[in-house]
Design an enzyme around this catalytic site. Structure first.
Site, PDB file in Angstrom:
ATOM      1  N   ARG A  74       0.816  -1.217   0.000  1.00 32.58           N
ATOM      2  CA  ARG A  74       0.000   0.000   0.000  1.00 32.58           C
ATOM      3  C   ARG A  74       0.852   1.270   0.000  1.00 32.58           C
ATOM      4  O   ARG A  74       0.351   2.361  -0.262  1.00 32.58           O
ATOM      5  CB  ARG A  74      -0.932  -0.018   1.229  1.00 32.58           C
ATOM      6  N   HIS A 114      14.572 -11.432   6.229  1.00 28.47           N
ATOM      7  CA  HIS A 114      15.208 -12.022   5.044  1.00 28.47           C
ATOM      8  C   HIS A 114      15.132 -11.013   3.903  1.00 28.47           C
ATOM      9  O   HIS A 114      14.247 -11.087   3.049  1.00 28.47           O
ATOM     10  CB  HIS A 114      14.497 -13.325   4.667  1.00 28.47           C
ATOM     11  N   ARG A 119      15.822  -9.313   0.413  1.00 26.16           N
ATOM     12  CA  ARG A 119      16.194  -9.780  -0.919  1.00 26.16           C
ATOM     13  C   ARG A 119      16.580  -8.578  -1.785  1.00 26.16           C
ATOM     14  O   ARG A 119      16.205  -7.442  -1.473  1.00 26.16           O
ATOM     15  CB  ARG A 119      15.045 -10.571  -1.547  1.00 26.16           C
ATOM     16  N   HIS A 156       9.928  -7.093   0.240  1.00 23.30           N
ATOM     17  CA  HIS A 156       9.331  -7.109   1.585  1.00 23.30           C
ATOM     18  C   HIS A 156      10.243  -6.350   2.537  1.00 23.30           C
ATOM     19  O   HIS A 156      10.131  -5.138   2.628  1.00 23.30           O
ATOM     20  CB  HIS A 156       8.993  -8.527   2.057  1.00 23.30           C
ATOM     21  N   GLU A 203      18.654 -13.426   7.476  1.00 24.99           N
ATOM     22  CA  GLU A 203      18.793 -14.491   6.490  1.00 24.99           C
ATOM     23  C   GLU A 203      19.022 -13.871   5.116  1.00 24.99           C
ATOM     24  O   GLU A 203      18.567 -12.760   4.849  1.00 24.99           O
ATOM     25  CB  GLU A 203      17.511 -15.326   6.393  1.00 24.99           C
ATOM     26  N   THR A 226      10.086 -17.762  -2.586  1.00 26.38           N
ATOM     27  CA  THR A 226      10.535 -18.071  -1.236  1.00 26.38           C
ATOM     28  C   THR A 226      11.673 -19.073  -1.339  1.00 26.38           C
ATOM     29  O   THR A 226      11.945 -19.617  -2.419  1.00 26.38           O
ATOM     30  CB  THR A 226       9.382 -18.641  -0.381  1.00 26.38           C
ATOM     31  N   HIS A 261      10.731 -23.269   7.750  1.00 28.62           N
ATOM     32  CA  HIS A 261      10.015 -23.250   6.473  1.00 28.62           C
ATOM     33  C   HIS A 261       8.761 -24.120   6.583  1.00 28.62           C
ATOM     34  O   HIS A 261       8.823 -25.327   6.738  1.00 28.62           O
ATOM     35  CB  HIS A 261      10.851 -23.717   5.288  1.00 28.62           C
ATOM     36  N   ASP A 262       7.616 -23.445   6.501  1.00 32.23           N
ATOM     37  CA  ASP A 262       6.295 -24.078   6.532  1.00 32.23           C
ATOM     38  C   ASP A 262       5.981 -24.770   7.857  1.00 32.23           C
ATOM     39  O   ASP A 262       5.105 -25.646   7.912  1.00 32.23           O
ATOM     40  CB  ASP A 262       6.117 -25.061   5.374  1.00 32.23           C
ATOM     41  N   HIS A 310       5.389 -17.123   7.820  1.00 33.84           N
ATOM     42  CA  HIS A 310       4.161 -17.114   7.026  1.00 33.84           C
ATOM     43  C   HIS A 310       2.956 -17.649   7.802  1.00 33.84           C
ATOM     44  O   HIS A 310       1.927 -16.977   7.920  1.00 33.84           O
ATOM     45  CB  HIS A 310       4.367 -17.936   5.748  1.00 33.84           C
TER      46      HIS A 310
END
Length: 239
Positions: free
Chosen positions: A18, A43, A45, A50, A70, A101, A191-192, A215
């Protein structure tokens, strides 16, 4: 005790969608700490879709729990960012450029030379180094040879197979974790991971040092609130 580090990338994704500064990434990080999280993970990138590089500087000044950065160390800018902020831990992840990801761990044999150099660079700055690996005993041993302090096991395959056969899904992770303990490496996982599968992983590998979760935790918080969610994840880590 297994520490919970909250990955706040999704908060930054929402903010960036936004423009402006709502939600405020720093405020959420400090609230996570206040609600019981024992660490904050980011993390960044290269495209800053993000977490932005400036976020890392802002967070470093105020985060009082364990700060974990990370990312892919093949990016010179990432290495410079880590050295400038000196987090408690850096987690080296072999992200493909443009990947949505993280989707695989390091081949610590093929990339031994570059990983050894990077680990030495970060450790000489007083930063603990964790290497992101698949649940493969050889890759764990390779991380040890590179000089890493810890490995982070890439747990997406465990999460994907959990509901079909959780005993089968966790078995390679137990073997990799046992190898890490055998060679003297600390052990992280991420992760997950979710409220569905976290407790079983902890029961299966009780010597886990840390889990990094973003997440699923942020998705749960949309329904039950951030404070309640963090408390629920912490309870899942109790034996």
């Amino acid at each position: 005790m297994t520490r919970l580090s909250v990955n706040i990338n999704k908060i930054a994704t929402l903010r960036n969608s936004r423009g402006g500064d709502n939600p405020n990434v720093l405020k959420v990080a400090l609230d996570c700490e206040r609600f019981g999280a024992q660490g904050i993970t980011v993390h960044p990138r290269p495209d800053e879709r993000h977490i932005r590089y400036q976020d890392v500087y802002d967070l470093r000044e105020f985060v009082t729990t364990e700060f974990n950065i990370e990312g892919n160390p093949s990016e010179k800018k990432f290495v410079e960012l880590v050295l400038a902020n000196k987090p408690d831990q850096v987690t080296l992840v072999p992200d493909a450029l443009g990947a949505i990801t993280s989707n695989a761990g390091w081949d610590t044999i093929t990339h031994r030379s570059i990983l050894t150099d990077l680990v030495g660079t970060f450790k000489s700055a007083g930063i603990r180094v964790s290497v992101f690996v698949d649940p493969d005993e050889e890759m764990v041993e390779g991380a040890k040879i590179c000089g890493a302090d810890r490995v982070e096991l890439y747990t997406e395959p465990f999460a994907a197979g959990y509901f079909d056969n959780r005993q089968k899904a966790v078995l390679p992770f137990i073997k990799a974790a046992e190898k890490a303990r055998e060679v003297g490496l600390g052990l992280n996982a991420g992760h997950d991971l979710s409220l569905d599968n976290l407790h079983f992983l902890k029961q299966s590998i009780p010597w886990l040092d840390e889990v990094s979760i973003g997440h699923a935790l942020i998705c749960d918080a949309l329904y039950i609130g951030l404070e309640n969610t963090i408390q629920m994840y912490l309870r899942e880590l109790e034996l």
